[in-house]
Design a protein around this motif. Structure first.
Motif, PDB file in Angstrom:
ATOM      1  N   ASP A  33      79.347  31.290  41.334  1.00  0.00           N
ATOM      2  CA  ASP A  33      78.097  31.196  42.077  1.00  0.00           C
ATOM      3  C   ASP A  33      77.036  30.390  41.319  1.00  0.00           C
ATOM      4  OD1 ASP A  33      77.166  31.962  44.476  1.00  0.00           O
ATOM      5  OD2 ASP A  33      76.255  33.830  43.800  1.00  0.00           O
ATOM      6  N   CYS A  34      77.308  30.053  40.055  1.00  0.00           N
ATOM      7  CA  CYS A  34      76.289  29.418  39.210  1.00  0.00           C
ATOM      8  C   CYS A  34      75.992  27.999  39.701  1.00  0.00           C
ATOM      9  CB  CYS A  34      76.735  29.383  37.755  1.00  0.00           C
ATOM     10  SG  CYS A  34      75.437  28.762  36.666  1.00  0.00           S
ATOM     11  N   LYS A  35      74.693  27.687  39.744  1.00  0.00           N
ATOM     12  CA  LYS A  35      74.307  26.367  40.266  1.00  0.00           C
ATOM     13  C   LYS A  35      74.153  25.314  39.156  1.00  0.00           C
ATOM     14  CE  LYS A  35      73.581  27.812  44.645  1.00  0.00           C
ATOM     15  NZ  LYS A  35      74.610  28.882  44.583  1.00  0.00           N
ATOM     16  N   LYS A  36      74.285  25.736  37.902  1.00  0.00           N
ATOM     17  CA  LYS A  36      74.103  24.789  36.786  1.00  0.00           C
ATOM     18  C   LYS A  36      75.247  23.772  36.736  1.00  0.00           C
ATOM     19  CE  LYS A  36      70.681  27.254  34.632  1.00  0.00           C
ATOM     20  NZ  LYS A  36      70.960  28.701  34.482  1.00  0.00           N
ATOM     21  N   ASP A  37      74.885  22.515  36.432  1.00  0.00           N
ATOM     22  CA  ASP A  37      75.860  21.424  36.470  1.00  0.00           C
ATOM     23  C   ASP A  37      77.101  21.677  35.622  1.00  0.00           C
ATOM     24  OD1 ASP A  37      74.519  19.964  38.272  1.00  0.00           O
ATOM     25  OD2 ASP A  37      73.496  18.659  36.819  1.00  0.00           O
ATOM     26  N   ASN A  38      76.867  22.079  34.374  1.00  0.00           N
ATOM     27  CA  ASN A  38      77.996  22.288  33.463  1.00  0.00           C
ATOM     28  C   ASN A  38      78.961  23.336  33.994  1.00  0.00           C
ATOM     29  OD1 ASN A  38      77.530  20.377  31.592  1.00  0.00           O
ATOM     30  ND2 ASN A  38      76.534  21.730  30.095  1.00  0.00           N
ATOM     31  N   CYS A  39      78.399  24.431  34.484  1.00  0.00           N
ATOM     32  CA  CYS A  39      79.240  25.509  35.013  1.00  0.00           C
ATOM     33  C   CYS A  39      79.981  25.023  36.258  1.00  0.00           C
ATOM     34  CB  CYS A  39      78.402  26.729  35.325  1.00  0.00           C
ATOM     35  SG  CYS A  39      77.513  27.353  33.883  1.00  0.00           S
ATOM     36  N   GLN A  40      79.259  24.289  37.113  1.00  0.00           N
ATOM     37  CA  GLN A  40      79.873  23.734  38.318  1.00  0.00           C
ATOM     38  C   GLN A  40      81.103  22.885  37.973  1.00  0.00           C
ATOM     39  OE1 GLN A  40      79.436  23.638  41.755  1.00  0.00           O
ATOM     40  NE2 GLN A  40      78.159  25.474  41.515  1.00  0.00           N
ATOM     41  N   LEU A  59      79.712  26.939  29.085  1.00  0.00           N
ATOM     42  CA  LEU A  59      79.001  27.676  30.148  1.00  0.00           C
ATOM     43  C   LEU A  59      77.538  27.889  29.761  1.00  0.00           C
ATOM     44  CD1 LEU A  59      81.554  30.552  30.920  1.00  0.00           C
ATOM     45  CD2 LEU A  59      81.071  28.580  32.380  1.00  0.00           C
ATOM     46  N   CYS A  60      76.688  28.094  30.774  1.00  0.00           N
ATOM     47  CA  CYS A  60      75.297  28.440  30.496  1.00  0.00           C
ATOM     48  C   CYS A  60      75.255  29.871  29.935  1.00  0.00           C
ATOM     49  CB  CYS A  60      74.452  28.326  31.762  1.00  0.00           C
ATOM     50  SG  CYS A  60      74.730  29.617  32.979  1.00  0.00           S
ATOM     51  N   SER A  61      74.131  30.217  29.312  1.00  0.00           N
ATOM     52  CA  SER A  61      74.084  31.503  28.612  1.00  0.00           C
ATOM     53  C   SER A  61      74.296  32.679  29.579  1.00  0.00           C
ATOM     54  CB  SER A  61      72.749  31.652  27.885  1.00  0.00           C
ATOM     55  OG  SER A  61      71.698  31.574  28.824  1.00  0.00           O
ATOM     56  N   GLU A  62      73.786  32.535  30.805  1.00  0.00           N
ATOM     57  CA  GLU A  62      73.979  33.615  31.780  1.00  0.00           C
ATOM     58  C   GLU A  62      75.452  33.803  32.118  1.00  0.00           C
ATOM     59  OE1 GLU A  62      71.235  34.398  35.356  1.00  0.00           O
ATOM     60  OE2 GLU A  62      70.509  32.519  34.481  1.00  0.00           O
ATOM     61  N   CYS A  63      76.145  32.671  32.261  1.00  0.00           N
ATOM     62  CA  CYS A  63      77.559  32.751  32.616  1.00  0.00           C
ATOM     63  C   CYS A  63      78.401  33.309  31.470  1.00  0.00           C
ATOM     64  CB  CYS A  63      78.077  31.392  33.074  1.00  0.00           C
ATOM     65  SG  CYS A  63      77.541  30.986  34.749  1.00  0.00           S
ATOM     66  N   VAL A  64      77.994  33.034  30.233  1.00  0.00           N
ATOM     67  CA  VAL A  64      78.687  33.622  29.084  1.00  0.00           C
ATOM     68  C   VAL A  64      78.634  35.152  29.216  1.00  0.00           C
ATOM     69  CG1 VAL A  64      78.632  33.933  26.574  1.00  0.00           C
ATOM     70  CG2 VAL A  64      78.276  31.660  27.560  1.00  0.00           C
ATOM     71  N   ASN A  65      77.472  35.605  29.612  1.00  0.00           N
ATOM     72  CA  ASN A  65      77.275  37.029  29.855  1.00  0.00           C
ATOM     73  C   ASN A  65      78.139  37.533  31.012  1.00  0.00           C
ATOM     74  OD1 ASN A  65      76.068  39.376  29.189  1.00  0.00           O
ATOM     75  ND2 ASN A  65      73.974  38.643  29.513  1.00  0.00           N
ATOM     76  N   ARG A  66      78.140  36.737  32.095  1.00  0.00           N
ATOM     77  CA  ARG A  66      78.923  37.099  33.273  1.00  0.00           C
ATOM     78  C   ARG A  66      80.414  37.150  32.951  1.00  0.00           C
ATOM     79  NH1 ARG A  66      75.542  32.864  36.769  1.00  0.00           N
ATOM     80  NH2 ARG A  66      73.883  34.232  37.512  1.00  0.00           N
ATOM     81  N   TYR A  67      80.834  36.295  32.045  1.00  0.00           N
ATOM     82  CA  TYR A  67      82.249  36.223  31.694  1.00  0.00           C
ATOM     83  C   TYR A  67      82.779  37.609  31.331  1.00  0.00           C
ATOM     84  CZ  TYR A  67      86.586  34.867  29.427  1.00  0.00           C
ATOM     85  OH  TYR A  67      87.919  34.754  29.095  1.00  0.00           O
TER      86      TYR A  67
HETATM   87 ZN    ZN Z   1      76.264  29.161  34.627  1.00  0.00          ZN
END
Ligand code: ZN
Ligand code: ZN
Length: 421
Positions: free
Chosen positions: A207-214, A190-198
């Motif tokens: 809702d994340c638009k980053k490819d990896n998260c998608q 996950l991107c660093s923001e999503c790690v936080n969101r987790y």
């Molecule tokens: Zn993300």
């Protein structure tokens, strides 16, 4: 060096303000037709309202609010959205005592300290609808169709409705657990923001638009599989009302919105033209917010849209704006000696309800005619030395270039019956 506008803000110049009138008039006209009444709340509120209302872990509250202390040290925040203030006003003004469902709308500036980009400003204008006091799925649909009607009246094309249900406190908690279990061993990707969101707000990972998260999200469990009986039934009814009205929609099970307070129905209206940031409006149910802000449990549903983004899409779709009305009459004088008479006649024309203006500096007749042309006056009234001594003026139709002499006492009559229009 002169001072510029603050980063992320813009001036709306006179050539553009008619667009704003036009859009706001259509919003007011259509929402009034649907039985909504306008409410205006202050541009700033106590910070706590947004922290409690929007949610402590949301992007808005953690990094986008303009927050400042007043002179007594109380924390104030420029409103980043309109729903929490409307609910605050609803409770404060005891609208909850009304036996009626309360249907409100607002139009006004909102403030978010975001990275400025196309269609995103730090001061932007939103219109929004709030229906407070009913859990009927019919109003979810009414809110969607009222918004759609506004867009259509403005001439917007290629609109799509995406809907989802984000469940209620109970069933969402179960889903969030499932989602976390699913993501757990993929967390490193996950991107660093999503790690936080987790940890704080796992739903927002969807809702994340980053490819990896998608990529990870694509195969994640979907919330609609975990809805409780009540939420499932509500969602079913919303869809069936939309079907009855033959309104096309897409169920988008990964659609979650940036605010914590949504429950059950959540939806977006998107336009093909805006690119990745393609939502031009969205909303949903917020059945827990009134209680969250100190009221009795009261179901509600709403919608909000950014007007700047609507304008961008209208321009992209090459939708014509209504023409500026222009000035009815420009008063021109041959000689400065007649400026007193000119000013008196100018006022007489305005008093009769027509728009009129004149040149206040000592310009030549030729440059006065140039001004009249430039501002798009329909008529120019020329005060000549000789004519005025006979109590006459010359009226020139700026389009046909026809001129005729008119008696001053008869001027308004002439203008009214003449081809002004
Ligand atoms: Zn993300
Ligand atoms: Zn539920």
């Amino acid at each position: 060096m002169f001072i510029k506008v603050p980063k992320g803000t813009q001036d709306i110049l006179p050539e553009d303000t008619p667009k704003w009138y036009y859009i706001k008039n259509i919003i007011r006209e259509i929402l009034t037709k649907y039985g909504y009444q306008e409410i205006r709340t202050p541009s700033f509120e106590y910070t706590e309202l947004f922290v409690r209302g929007i949610g402590e872990s949301t992007d808005i509250v953690t990094k986008e609010m303009f927050t400042f202390p007043d002179r007594k040290g109380r924390s104030l925040t420029l409103r980043p959205e309109g729903t929490a203030p409307v609910v605050r006003a609803y409770l404060e003004n005891k609208m909850d005592r009304s036996s009626q469902v309360v249907k409100l709308f607002y139009i006004g500036p909102m403030f978010r300290c975001e990275k400025p980009q196309a269609g995103r400003f730090r001061q932007f204008n939103q219109f929004g609808i709030e229906v407070i006091g009913t859990k009927s799925p019919v109003v979810d649909v009414e809110v969607i169709i009222a918004a759609l009607e506004i867009y259509k009246k403005l001439g917007l094309k290629n609109l799509e409705i995406l809907i989802n249900s984000v469940g209620c406190k109970r069933c969402r908690a179960i889903y969030v657990q499932k989602l976390k279990e699913f993501i757990k061993d993929k967390k490193d990707f996950l991107c660093s923001e999503c790690v936080n969101r987790y940890e704080k707000n796992p739903l927002r990972i969807l809702d994340c638009k980053k490819d990896n998260c998608q990529k990870i999200i694509k195969t994640a469990p979907i919330i609609t599989d975990y809805l409780c009986q009540e939420c499932k039934q509500h969602f079913k009814e919303v869809k069936s009302y939309l079907n009855d009205l033959k309104i096309k929609y897409y169920v988008e099970p990964r659609l979650v919105r940036g605010l914590d307070y949504y429950t059950k129905t959540s939806f977006e209206i998107v336009s093909g033209e805006l690119g990745a940031q393609n939502a031009i409006g969205g909303g949903g149910r917020y059945d827990d917010l009134v209680e969250e802000l100190g009221g009795k449990p009261t179901p509600a549903v709403g919608f909000a849209a950014g007007i700047e983004r609507m304008i961008i899409v209208m321009n992209q779709q090459k939708i014509g704006w209504p023409k500026n009305k222009g000035l009815d009459i420009f008063v021109a004088k041959v000689s400065e000696r007649n400026k007193n008479i000119a000013f008196k006649l100018l006022q007489k024309i305005r008093n009769a309800g027509l728009s009129a203006d004149m040149d206040y500096s000592a310009k030549s007749l030729k440059s006065q005619m140039r001004i009249a042309h430039k501002i798009g006056a329909k008529y120019t009234m020329i005060i000549g030395e000789e004519e005025i001594s006979k109590n006459m003026v010359t009226l020139r139709n700026m389009k046909t270039k026809e001129q005729k002499e008119v008696e001053v006492d008869n001027l308004i009559n002439e203008l009214e019956k003449g081809s002004l229009g």
